[in-house]
Scaffold this active site. Structure first.
Site, PDB file in Angstrom:
ATOM      1  N   LEU A  43       0.827  -1.208   0.000  1.00 47.11           N
ATOM      2  CA  LEU A  43       0.000   0.000   0.000  1.00 47.11           C
ATOM      3  C   LEU A  43       0.860   1.256   0.000  1.00 47.11           C
ATOM      4  CD1 LEU A  43      -2.698  -1.015   2.650  1.00 47.11           C
ATOM      5  CD2 LEU A  43      -3.027  -0.826   0.172  1.00 47.11           C
ATOM      6  N   GLY A  44       2.033   1.149   0.589  1.00 47.44           N
ATOM      7  CA  GLY A  44       2.919   2.302   0.657  1.00 47.44           C
ATOM      8  C   GLY A  44       4.233   1.958   1.322  1.00 47.44           C
ATOM      9  N   ARG A  45       5.231   2.782   1.040  1.00 42.85           N
ATOM     10  CA  ARG A  45       6.552   2.613   1.643  1.00 42.85           C
ATOM     11  C   ARG A  45       6.974   3.924   2.291  1.00 42.85           C
ATOM     12  NH1 ARG A  45       8.994  -2.061  -0.527  1.00 42.85           N
ATOM     13  NH2 ARG A  45       7.898  -2.861  -2.382  1.00 42.85           N
ATOM     14  N   GLY A  46       7.561   3.830   3.464  1.00 45.30           N
ATOM     15  CA  GLY A  46       8.037   5.023   4.159  1.00 45.30           C
ATOM     16  C   GLY A  46       9.397   4.783   4.764  1.00 45.30           C
ATOM     17  N   GLY A  47       9.869   5.789   5.511  1.00 54.69           N
ATOM     18  CA  GLY A  47      11.194   5.676   6.115  1.00 54.69           C
ATOM     19  C   GLY A  47      11.291   4.590   7.164  1.00 54.69           C
ATOM     20  N   GLY A  49       9.245   1.688   7.230  1.00 59.89           N
ATOM     21  CA  GLY A  49       8.840   0.352   6.821  1.00 59.89           C
ATOM     22  C   GLY A  49       7.880   0.365   5.644  1.00 59.89           C
ATOM     23  N   VAL A  51       3.935  -0.829   4.229  1.00 55.83           N
ATOM     24  CA  VAL A  51       2.567  -1.139   4.639  1.00 55.83           C
ATOM     25  C   VAL A  51       1.929  -2.014   3.569  1.00 55.83           C
ATOM     26  CG1 VAL A  51       0.319  -0.224   5.287  1.00 55.83           C
ATOM     27  CG2 VAL A  51       2.384   1.053   5.872  1.00 55.83           C
ATOM     28  N   LYS A  65       1.621  -2.990   8.801  1.00 56.92           N
ATOM     29  CA  LYS A  65       2.869  -2.238   8.673  1.00 56.92           C
ATOM     30  C   LYS A  65       4.032  -3.096   9.183  1.00 56.92           C
ATOM     31  CE  LYS A  65       5.156   2.033  10.165  1.00 56.92           C
ATOM     32  NZ  LYS A  65       4.993   3.288  10.944  1.00 56.92           N
ATOM     33  N   ASP A 176       6.531  14.045  14.037  1.00 61.23           N
ATOM     34  CA  ASP A 176       6.737  13.787  12.605  1.00 61.23           C
ATOM     35  C   ASP A 176       5.434  14.008  11.849  1.00 61.23           C
ATOM     36  OD1 ASP A 176       8.238  13.235  10.362  1.00 61.23           O
ATOM     37  OD2 ASP A 176       8.058  11.068  10.535  1.00 61.23           O
TER      38      ASP A 176
END
Length: 340
Positions: A43-47, A49, A51, A65, A176
């Site tokens: 679904l998505g990538r971030g700093g 990890g 999801v 996540k 954040d």
């Protein structure tokens, strides 16, 4: 005849119960519902990890996540998120459904030899927000979201932050706050997420930190320079987000060289032009007053002087029209803040 029961039926009942407390979930189950964390489920990538989309047997969807093991603060971020999510319950905060903390031994080759090494898995199960993160929708005001939707988003973010700062037993600093950490449900209701950097305030309502783990562009000057941070650090981030939702960018007087009055009028003129083109539109002046109030609130929030920023309570009162929002400090025109 009923369908074949699964050993995970009770888990799925718990996950579907909105009144249920978050529980520990087995890694095998989370692998099952995410198809072993396959790429097509991302679904998505971030700093912190990745999801994944988790599909339950009854057709419901949750977000899973998976924290990156390579993060230096891997353990701390996971612990922070679980501890904070466990006690946070608010319409504008993403709901934690469950978590997984498992460690197992894996045989690996190291320096020409096979050795056993401990591998840890840390996962969070969260409510699924189908419209994704706010950063996907922020664009120039002439396209994308209409003003009522943008106002609804600003309002919801402010209420969520007020809950963290005022309505919890101990004030929680998000640290954040940014569009990527604000998710939107089917009705475009915003919900704050990602509490990996969050901290509880001490009795002095301050935190001494040398950390710079936030996101450049949304970090307050004092947080960026490793100074004492307070709830006003989140308020700065809120101001940047408000500006971004209104304008489609993070520009404000301290950056562009214009005065706060010129900035406000230029932004209002753009919105008058957009709103005036809408067929059958009849509430131009009412919406422009609302836009002006939000601009003024945003300008107050991004004041480089921490003490001059409003509290979350003051922000909510200004949004509701209970308190005036027109006391924008003219010093904003001469201050410059590094926003990348």
């Amino acid at each position: 005849m009923g369908g074949k029961s699964s050993k995970y039926d009770n888990l799925e009942i718990m996950l579907g119960d909105q009144s249920s407390e978050p529980h520990s979930l087995p890694l095998k189950y989370l692998k099952k519902i995410t198809n072993s964390s396959s790429d097509e489920r991302v679904l998505g990538r971030g700093g912190s990890g990745v999801v994944y989309k988790g599909e339950l047997s009854n057709g419901e969807v949750i977000a899973v996540k998976k924290l990156e093991r390579s993060l230096p603060s891997f353990e701390k971020q996971f612990t922070n998120e679980v501890y904070h999510f466990m006690k946070l319950r608010h319409p504008n905060i993403v709901r934690l459904l469950g978590y997984c903390y498992e460690t197992h031994n894996v045989c690996l080759q190291h320096n020409g030899k096979y050795v056993f090494a401990e591998m840890s898995e840390r996962l969070l199960c969260l409510e699924y927000l189908p419209n994704g993160s706010l950063d996907r929708y922020i664009s120039d005001e002439s396209s994308g979201l209409d003003w009522p939707t943008r106002y609804k988003i600003i309002e919801g973010i402010c209420y969520g932050l007020h809950y963290l700062h005022v309505e919890t037993h101990n004030p929680v600093l998000h640290l954040d706050l940014k569009p990527a950490n604000i998710l939107l449900d089917n009705g475009m209701l915003p919900k704050l997420t990602d509490f990996g950097l969050s901290r509880l305030l001490d009795q002095q309502q301050t935190i001494c930190t040398s950390s710079r783990e936030g996101t450049i562009g949304y970090m307050s000057p004092e947080y960026l320079h490793g100074d004492i941070v307070t709830t006003k650090s989140d308020i700065f981030s809120l101001g940047v987000i408000i500006m971004e939702v209104i304008r489609g960018d993070r520009d404000y007087p301290g950056l562009g060289g214009t005065s706060s009055e010129e900035f406000t009028e230029l932004t209002l003129d753009k919105w008058r032009n957009v709103l005036g083109k809408a067929r059958g539109y009849t509430s131009l002046e009412v919406d422009c007053q609302q836009i002006k109030r939000c601009i003024q609130i945003g300008l107050l929030c991004v004041n480089p002087e921490r003490a001059r920023r409003p509290t979350a309570t003051k922000v909510v009162k200004m949004l509701q029209g209970i308190s005036e929002a027109n006391q924008v400090d003219n010093l904003m025109a001469v201050h410059r803040i590094c926003i990348c």
